[in-house]
Write a protein that holds these residues in place. Structure first.
Motif, PDB file in Angstrom:
ATOM      1  N   ILE A 194      63.545-125.576 -53.873  1.00  0.00           N
ATOM      2  CA  ILE A 194      64.698-125.226 -53.064  1.00  0.00           C
ATOM      3  C   ILE A 194      64.533-124.376 -52.769  1.00  0.00           C
ATOM      4  O   ILE A 194      64.528-123.090 -53.171  1.00  0.00           O
ATOM      5  N   ILE A 195      63.988-124.255 -51.520  1.00  0.00           N
ATOM      6  CA  ILE A 195      64.275-122.602 -50.419  1.00  0.00           C
ATOM      7  C   ILE A 195      64.874-122.467 -49.598  1.00  0.00           C
ATOM      8  O   ILE A 195      65.353-123.839 -48.984  1.00  0.00           O
ATOM      9  N   GLU A 196      65.756-121.127 -49.778  1.00  0.00           N
ATOM     10  CA  GLU A 196      67.116-121.937 -48.386  1.00  0.00           C
ATOM     11  C   GLU A 196      67.063-120.166 -47.270  1.00  0.00           C
ATOM     12  O   GLU A 196      66.055-119.439 -48.008  1.00  0.00           O
ATOM     13  N   SER A 197      66.838-120.391 -45.853  1.00  0.00           N
ATOM     14  CA  SER A 197      66.856-119.959 -45.295  1.00  0.00           C
ATOM     15  C   SER A 197      67.736-119.179 -44.742  1.00  0.00           C
ATOM     16  O   SER A 197      69.113-119.508 -44.949  1.00  0.00           O
ATOM     17  N   LEU A 198      67.753-117.545 -44.965  1.00  0.00           N
ATOM     18  CA  LEU A 198      69.154-116.475 -44.563  1.00  0.00           C
ATOM     19  C   LEU A 198      69.165-116.338 -43.340  1.00  0.00           C
ATOM     20  O   LEU A 198      70.730-116.677 -42.903  1.00  0.00           O
ATOM     21  N   ASN A 199      68.194-117.063 -43.062  1.00  0.00           N
ATOM     22  CA  ASN A 199      68.568-116.592 -40.760  1.00  0.00           C
ATOM     23  C   ASN A 199      68.629-118.079 -40.130  1.00  0.00           C
ATOM     24  O   ASN A 199      69.060-117.943 -39.270  1.00  0.00           O
ATOM     25  N   LYS A 200      67.936-118.461 -41.067  1.00  0.00           N
ATOM     26  CA  LYS A 200      68.152-120.459 -40.040  1.00  0.00           C
ATOM     27  C   LYS A 200      67.955-119.748 -38.850  1.00  0.00           C
ATOM     28  O   LYS A 200      68.032-120.788 -38.023  1.00  0.00           O
ATOM     29  N   LEU A 201      66.784-118.915 -38.863  1.00  0.00           N
ATOM     30  CA  LEU A 201      66.315-118.757 -37.377  1.00  0.00           C
ATOM     31  C   LEU A 201      64.924-119.750 -37.319  1.00  0.00           C
ATOM     32  O   LEU A 201      63.791-120.292 -36.414  1.00  0.00           O
ATOM     33  N   THR A 202      63.734-120.002 -38.478  1.00  0.00           N
ATOM     34  CA  THR A 202      62.800-120.923 -38.479  1.00  0.00           C
ATOM     35  C   THR A 202      63.203-122.113 -38.795  1.00  0.00           C
ATOM     36  O   THR A 202      64.470-122.756 -39.371  1.00  0.00           O
ATOM     37  N   ASN A 203      62.379-123.033 -38.163  1.00  0.00           N
ATOM     38  CA  ASN A 203      62.748-124.590 -38.357  1.00  0.00           C
ATOM     39  C   ASN A 203      61.501-125.020 -39.264  1.00  0.00           C
ATOM     40  O   ASN A 203      61.870-126.220 -39.478  1.00  0.00           O
ATOM     41  N   PHE A 204      60.153-124.552 -39.117  1.00  0.00           N
ATOM     42  CA  PHE A 204      59.238-125.213 -40.074  1.00  0.00           C
ATOM     43  C   PHE A 204      58.546-124.316 -40.654  1.00  0.00           C
ATOM     44  O   PHE A 204      58.328-123.285 -40.275  1.00  0.00           O
ATOM     45  N   ILE A 205      58.369-124.311 -41.686  1.00  0.00           N
ATOM     46  CA  ILE A 205      56.962-123.403 -42.630  1.00  0.00           C
ATOM     47  C   ILE A 205      56.048-124.480 -42.887  1.00  0.00           C
ATOM     48  O   ILE A 205      55.624-125.256 -43.473  1.00  0.00           O
ATOM     49  N   HIS A 206      55.292-123.392 -43.406  1.00  0.00           N
ATOM     50  CA  HIS A 206      53.683-124.034 -44.202  1.00  0.00           C
ATOM     51  C   HIS A 206      54.152-123.638 -45.747  1.00  0.00           C
ATOM     52  O   HIS A 206      54.131-122.380 -45.753  1.00  0.00           O
ATOM     53  N   CYS A 207      54.081-124.296 -46.326  1.00  0.00           N
ATOM     54  CA  CYS A 207      53.931-124.194 -47.466  1.00  0.00           C
ATOM     55  C   CYS A 207      53.116-125.152 -48.605  1.00  0.00           C
ATOM     56  O   CYS A 207      51.906-125.834 -48.249  1.00  0.00           O
ATOM     57  N   THR A 208      51.727-123.838 -49.596  1.00  0.00           N
ATOM     58  CA  THR A 208      50.886-123.975 -50.075  1.00  0.00           C
ATOM     59  C   THR A 208      51.498-123.406 -51.676  1.00  0.00           C
ATOM     60  O   THR A 208      51.882-122.243 -51.216  1.00  0.00           O
ATOM     61  N   ILE A 209      51.449-123.832 -52.686  1.00  0.00           N
ATOM     62  CA  ILE A 209      51.590-123.989 -54.280  1.00  0.00           C
ATOM     63  C   ILE A 209      49.765-124.504 -54.727  1.00  0.00           C
ATOM     64  O   ILE A 209      49.481-124.538 -54.767  1.00  0.00           O
ATOM     65  N   LEU A 210      49.988-122.801 -55.623  1.00  0.00           N
ATOM     66  CA  LEU A 210      48.243-122.482 -56.294  1.00  0.00           C
ATOM     67  C   LEU A 210      49.080-123.018 -57.869  1.00  0.00           C
ATOM     68  O   LEU A 210      50.235-121.547 -58.101  1.00  0.00           O
ATOM     69  N   ASP A 211      48.058-122.747 -58.533  1.00  0.00           N
ATOM     70  CA  ASP A 211      48.582-122.392 -59.959  1.00  0.00           C
ATOM     71  C   ASP A 211      47.916-121.063 -60.189  1.00  0.00           C
ATOM     72  O   ASP A 211      47.603-120.510 -58.929  1.00  0.00           O
ATOM     73  N   ILE A 212      48.314-120.722 -61.406  1.00  0.00           N
ATOM     74  CA  ILE A 212      47.707-118.940 -61.637  1.00  0.00           C
ATOM     75  C   ILE A 212      46.543-117.780 -61.471  1.00  0.00           C
ATOM     76  O   ILE A 212      45.553-117.241 -61.134  1.00  0.00           O
ATOM     77  N   SER A 213      45.370-119.767 -61.800  1.00  0.00           N
ATOM     78  CA  SER A 213      44.996-119.109 -61.227  1.00  0.00           C
ATOM     79  C   SER A 213      43.735-118.662 -60.001  1.00  0.00           C
ATOM     80  O   SER A 213      42.752-118.255 -59.152  1.00  0.00           O
ATOM     81  N   GLY A 214      44.653-119.274 -58.787  1.00  0.00           N
ATOM     82  CA  GLY A 214      44.418-119.561 -57.798  1.00  0.00           C
ATOM     83  C   GLY A 214      44.158-121.157 -57.099  1.00  0.00           C
ATOM     84  O   GLY A 214      43.724-120.636 -55.884  1.00  0.00           O
ATOM     85  N   LYS A 215      44.290-121.499 -57.642  1.00  0.00           N
ATOM     86  CA  LYS A 215      43.323-123.156 -57.601  1.00  0.00           C
ATOM     87  C   LYS A 215      45.039-123.923 -56.775  1.00  0.00           C
ATOM     88  O   LYS A 215      45.843-123.603 -57.223  1.00  0.00           O
ATOM     89  N   VAL A 216      44.639-124.105 -55.281  1.00  0.00           N
ATOM     90  CA  VAL A 216      45.483-124.917 -54.777  1.00  0.00           C
ATOM     91  C   VAL A 216      45.967-126.279 -55.617  1.00  0.00           C
ATOM     92  O   VAL A 216      45.254-126.984 -55.914  1.00  0.00           O
ATOM     93  N   VAL A 217      47.308-126.492 -56.021  1.00  0.00           N
ATOM     94  CA  VAL A 217      47.512-127.637 -56.719  1.00  0.00           C
ATOM     95  C   VAL A 217      48.544-128.710 -55.598  1.00  0.00           C
ATOM     96  O   VAL A 217      48.384-129.557 -55.853  1.00  0.00           O
ATOM     97  N   ILE A 218      49.216-127.881 -54.575  1.00  0.00           N
ATOM     98  CA  ILE A 218      49.509-128.433 -53.588  1.00  0.00           C
ATOM     99  C   ILE A 218      49.325-127.820 -52.259  1.00  0.00           C
ATOM    100  O   ILE A 218      49.330-126.723 -51.701  1.00  0.00           O
ATOM    101  N   PRO A 219      48.070-128.334 -51.165  1.00  0.00           N
ATOM    102  CA  PRO A 219      47.643-128.313 -50.656  1.00  0.00           C
ATOM    103  C   PRO A 219      48.962-127.859 -48.729  1.00  0.00           C
ATOM    104  O   PRO A 219      49.832-128.002 -48.994  1.00  0.00           O
TER     105      PRO A 219
END
Length: 71
Positions: free
Chosen positions: A17-42
């Motif tokens: 869950i990510i909450e935006s405090l300013n509620k101005l942004t409608n869309f964001i790009h999200c990438t999740i990497l493991d601790i070695s830097g490998k992209v696990v969720i592009p």
């Protein structure tokens, strides 16, 4: 630039869950990497709904991950 976001839970279970405090942004790009830097969720474009984004992480094993957000 992404700023004023909160990750209200730790550890995370099933959904990140990510909450935006300013509620101005409608869309964001999200990438999740493991601790070695490998992209696990592009690069995924997610939309805030009433200032909140919910991202499924059910496919990830327990561990440490890096969350990269950009607009």
């Amino acid at each position: 630039m992404i700023s004023n976001v909160v990750l209200p839970q730790s550890p995370v279970k099933n959904y990140l869950i990510i909450e935006s405090l300013n509620k101005l942004t409608n869309f964001i790009h999200c990438t999740i990497l493991d601790i070695s830097g490998k992209v696990v969720i592009p690069d995924t474009i997610v939309e805030f709904c009433e200032g909140v984004v919910k991202i499924s992480i059910e496919s990830l094993q327990k561990g440490l991950y890096i969350l990269h957000l950009s607009d």
